[in-house]
Design a protein around this motif. Structure first.
Motif, short mmCIF file in Angstrom:
data_model
loop_
_atom_site.label_atom_id
_atom_site.label_comp_id
_atom_site.label_asym_id
_atom_site.label_seq_id
_atom_site.Cartn_x
_atom_site.Cartn_y
_atom_site.Cartn_z
N PRO A 88 11.39 3.87 -2.97
CA PRO A 88 12.35 3.01 -3.66
C PRO A 88 11.70 1.69 -4.11
N SER A 89 12.33 0.99 -5.07
CA SER A 89 11.78 -0.29 -5.49
C SER A 89 11.83 -1.27 -4.33
N GLY A 90 10.83 -2.12 -4.26
CA GLY A 90 10.75 -3.08 -3.17
C GLY A 90 10.16 -2.50 -1.91
N SER A 91 9.67 -1.26 -1.97
CA SER A 91 9.13 -0.66 -0.76
C SER A 91 7.66 -1.05 -0.55
N GLY A 92 7.06 -1.73 -1.53
CA GLY A 92 5.68 -2.19 -1.37
C GLY A 92 4.65 -1.32 -2.05
N LYS A 93 5.08 -0.35 -2.86
CA LYS A 93 4.14 0.56 -3.53
C LYS A 93 3.13 -0.20 -4.38
N SER A 94 3.65 -1.02 -5.30
CA SER A 94 2.76 -1.75 -6.21
C SER A 94 1.89 -2.74 -5.45
N THR A 95 2.49 -3.41 -4.48
CA THR A 95 1.73 -4.38 -3.70
C THR A 95 0.57 -3.70 -2.98
N LEU A 144 -6.71 3.23 -10.54
CA LEU A 144 -5.44 2.83 -9.93
C LEU A 144 -4.40 2.72 -11.04
N PHE A 145 -3.29 3.42 -10.91
CA PHE A 145 -2.24 3.39 -11.93
C PHE A 145 -0.98 2.77 -11.32
N ASP A 146 -0.51 1.68 -11.92
CA ASP A 146 0.69 1.01 -11.41
C ASP A 146 1.87 1.31 -12.35
N GLU A 147 2.63 2.32 -12.01
CA GLU A 147 3.77 2.76 -12.82
C GLU A 147 3.41 2.84 -14.31
N VAL A 186 -5.20 6.88 -7.77
CA VAL A 186 -4.07 6.47 -6.95
C VAL A 186 -2.98 6.04 -7.94
N ILE A 187 -1.83 6.72 -7.87
CA ILE A 187 -0.82 6.54 -8.90
C ILE A 187 0.51 6.15 -8.29
N VAL A 188 0.99 4.95 -8.60
CA VAL A 188 2.35 4.59 -8.23
C VAL A 188 3.25 5.08 -9.34
N THR A 189 4.21 5.92 -9.02
CA THR A 189 4.98 6.52 -10.12
C THR A 189 6.41 6.85 -9.72
N HIS A 190 7.25 6.92 -10.74
CA HIS A 190 8.62 7.42 -10.55
C HIS A 190 8.77 8.79 -11.17
N GLU A 191 7.68 9.33 -11.72
CA GLU A 191 7.73 10.65 -12.36
C GLU A 191 7.48 11.72 -11.29
N PHE A 234 5.08 8.70 0.68
CA PHE A 234 6.41 8.13 0.48
C PHE A 234 6.44 6.80 1.21
N MET A 235 6.62 5.72 0.45
CA MET A 235 6.64 4.39 1.08
C MET A 235 8.06 3.88 1.19
N ASP A 236 8.32 3.22 2.31
CA ASP A 236 9.62 2.59 2.51
C ASP A 236 9.42 1.40 3.44
N GLU A 237 10.00 0.28 3.10
CA GLU A 237 9.94 -0.93 3.92
C GLU A 237 8.52 -1.29 4.35
N GLY A 238 7.60 -1.21 3.41
CA GLY A 238 6.25 -1.71 3.68
C GLY A 238 5.38 -0.79 4.50
#
Lengths: 241, 225
Positions: free
Chosen positions: A35-42, A159-162, A190-195, A208-212
């Motif tokens: 989910p957004s805010g889970s720290g994926k991009s960071t 590295l791919f950020d969305e 390494v790909i951060v994605t919603h696809e 799967f990342m959640d809450e950091g």
């Protein structure tokens, strides 16, 4: 190839990464979902120190990047990055976007860089736009340019950020195809994605990342078809319909 | 009082037009020097303000705040009176001291123009450059500044317009600028309104044509975006 050791990142009092220890091997294709805010991009941006970790280590090719005296610029040359908003350079031509870094950083001679740019532009079908400015390109074309701009430095990992989140729907496919081709050539990604469909198709491992934290990980088949944690299930039920 | 307006106007202009034009020229020269050196100093100040080293950024910020927070006329007085006392060996002319004061003042404003111009460049541009392996200096000179210039140049033009008007304060020290000529003409002909109007029209012609030039230039910059 890249190892993080107890990686923590706080923005002020806000904890974003909560101690991530993980190893990414050469040739792997990692998709990071959550989910957004889970720290994926960071997490992704910590790998090349675009975000400086609050504590913990990032070890790339055996070098701890956060150590004093490490020339991060040298290591970044080996880690290509592609952003959600393309970030192509508007004041340079399409070809100059590609040749700037290799020539400036003396990886290639101007003639070599020019030849390499031609090859790369050929690969993404933009050879006839070489001398135009990026403002004339569509979003999908800009993102493909951003990808080959990074490739011109011959990186060891991408590295791919969305990379497709800011694209019009009809342009997503052409960008994903370029990434697929890269994966086919054995590039570590390494790909951060919603696809989700794309993640399932190309990844060797999915986080799967959640809450950091990396809450759950596994092969695409395991994670998408047989998720163990209720949170993973809940997330997937919202995005797979 | 106004019955002799047109004859007086003709008389003042007829007798002093050369001086007026000379004054206008000096005003332009003074403004140009001010903006030129103000830009050099202001750009350095902007880089200093952006420095991560507090010993550099804090004094630079302090300087900008003090200059912008006090009247130019006061700065002119202070510097033109102080400079010859503090640095007598330089043997500065009044014109030079006034110029120094104007430059020191303009630099603070230019600093903010440059800073805003740099900040207006999408941070993603610098990030992309850094991920390619460019260092901070290469990123600034090859990626950020070329894009910031487009924001900075039109604002610098406006600063030029402002400085043209502000140089009128230099007439306090009779340096021969356009406003000084007004004082000369007024004293010699005992007319007030007429030389005022002439000076006003010349100032307006200078600033208005300059503004138009800047606008045209700005449109061309935008078109090349």
């Amino acid at each position: 190839m890249i190892e993080t050791v107890n990686l923590v990142k706080n923005f002020g009092s806000l904890g974003v990464l909560d101690g991530i220890s993980e190893t990414i091997h050469k040739g792997e294709v990692i998709s990071i979902i959550g989910p957004s805010g889970s720290g994926k991009s960071t997490f992704l941006r910590c790998l090349n120190l675009l975000e400086v970790p609050t504590s913990g280590q990032v070890i790339f090719d055996g070098v701890s990047l956060t150590d004093k005296g490490v020339d991060i610029n040298l290591h970044r040359q080996k880690m290509g990055m592609v952003f959600q908003h393309f970030n192509v350079f508007p004041h340079l031509t399409v070809k100059e976007n590609i040749t700037l870094a290799p020539v400036l950083l003396k990886k290639l001679s101007p003639a070599q860089a020019d030849k390499r740019a031609d090859e790369l532009l050929q690969r993404i079908g933009l050879q006839d736009k070489a001398n135009e400015h990026p403002r004339r390109l569509s979003g999908g074309q800009k993102q493909r340019l951003a990808i080959v701009r990074a490739l011109a430095m011959s990186p060891e990992v991408m590295l791919f950020d969305e990379p497709t989140s800011a694209l019009d729907p009809e342009m997503v496919g052409e960008v994903l195809q370029v990434i697929k081709d890269l994966v086919g050539q054995g590039m570590t990604c390494v790909i951060v994605t919603h696809e989700m469909g794309f993640a399932r198709e190309v990844s060797s491992r999915v986080f799967f990342m959640d809450e950091g934290r990396i809450h759950e990980q596994g092969s695409p088949a395991d994670l998408f078809d047989r998720p163990k944690s209720p949170r993973t299930k809940a997330f997937l039920s919202k995005v797979l319909y | 009082m106004f019955t002799n307006f047109w004859p007086n106007l003709a008389k003042v202009w007829g007798r002093y037009w050369g001086l007026f034009l000379e004054g206008a020229g000096l005003t332009l020269l003074l403004s140009f020097i001010t903006v030129l050196f103000g830009t050099v100093l202001g750009s350095l100040l902007a880089l200093a303000r952006r420095s991560r080293l507090k010993v550099i950024s804090v004094p630079a910020s302090g300087y900008v705040e003090v200059i912008r927070g006090t009247p130019l006329l006061l700065q002119l007085y202070l510097i033109t009176f102080l400079l010859p006392e503090v640095l007598p060996m330089l043997n500065l002319s009044k014109f030079a001291s006034v110029t120094v004061a104007l430059v020191l003042n303009s630099a603070a404003y230019v600093c903010e123009i440059v800073r805003a111009g740099i900040q207006a460049v999408d941070p993603g541009q610098a990030e992309a450059a850094r991920t390619l392996g460019l260092n901070a200096r290469q990123t600034m000179t090859r990626i950020v500044l070329p894009q910031a210039v487009k924001n900075i140049l039109p604002a610098l033009g406006n600063e030029f317009v402002t400085v043209i008007k502000e140089t009128s304060l230099a007439s306090t020290f009779f340096v021969g600028d356009l406003m000084t000529v007004y004082k000369t003409a007024q004293g010699a002909t005992f007319t007030v309104i007429e030389p005022f109007l002439i000076v006003g029209v010349i100032y307006f012609v200078l600033t208005f044509s300059l503004s138009k030039l800047i606008n045209a230039f700005e449109r061309r910059l935008k078109a090349s975006d």
